[in-house]
Scaffold this motif. Structure first.
Motif, PDB file in Angstrom:
ATOM      1  N   THR A  60       0.771  -0.890  -0.285  1.00 25.97           N
ATOM      2  CA  THR A  60      -0.396  -0.138  -0.219  1.00 25.97           C
ATOM      3  C   THR A  60       1.168   1.232  -0.007  1.00 25.97           C
ATOM      4  N   VAL A  61       0.645   2.046  -0.479  1.00 31.45           N
ATOM      5  CA  VAL A  61       1.050   3.474  -0.957  1.00 31.45           C
ATOM      6  C   VAL A  61       0.501   4.299  -0.755  1.00 31.45           C
ATOM      7  N   ASP A  62       1.084   5.171   0.567  1.00 30.64           N
ATOM      8  CA  ASP A  62      -0.116   6.939   0.878  1.00 30.64           C
ATOM      9  C   ASP A  62       1.078   7.669  -0.125  1.00 30.64           C
ATOM     10  N   TRP A  63      -0.145   9.254  -1.256  1.00 35.61           N
ATOM     11  CA  TRP A  63       0.871   9.431  -2.479  1.00 35.61           C
ATOM     12  C   TRP A  63       0.308  10.906  -2.174  1.00 35.61           C
ATOM     13  N   ALA A  64       1.657  11.805  -2.252  1.00 36.26           N
ATOM     14  CA  ALA A  64       1.732  13.575  -2.162  1.00 36.26           C
ATOM     15  C   ALA A  64       1.526  13.767  -3.668  1.00 36.26           C
TER      16      ALA A  64
END
Length: 90
Positions: A60-64
């Protein structure tokens, strides 16, 4: 843009780095900046590799803004994959 071989290498390196750094703990993650710096992956290729791994259900990735990975974490499926590879290596 990276070649197919480079893209596969980046994906494998990201998975290994996440697994080793978090010791297979789903509640821990690694910043995109640390992955980029430690693995020497260009920003655009890091984003593409992370997006691929998300699509496979491995991370899972938190994106900016600008599709920059801020934090990446292994999923349960990603941990199982890395554990299976570790068992194969002995």
């Amino acid at each position: 843009m990276a070649t197919l071989q480079e893209r596969k290498h980046y994906r494998d390196a990201i998975m290994k780095a996440l697994y080793e750094t978090t010791e297979g703990n789903r509640f821990l993650g690694v910043t995109g900046a640390k992955l980029r710096d430690d693995l020497q992956v260009p920003e655009q290729d890091l984003a593409a590799a992370c997006a691929y791994l998300v699509g496979e259900g491995l991370v899972t990735v938190d994106w900016a803004q600008g599709n920059t990975p801020v934090m990446a974490t292994l999923t349960h499926q990603g941990i199982r994959l890395m554990e299976a590879e570790e068992e194969e290596r002995g």
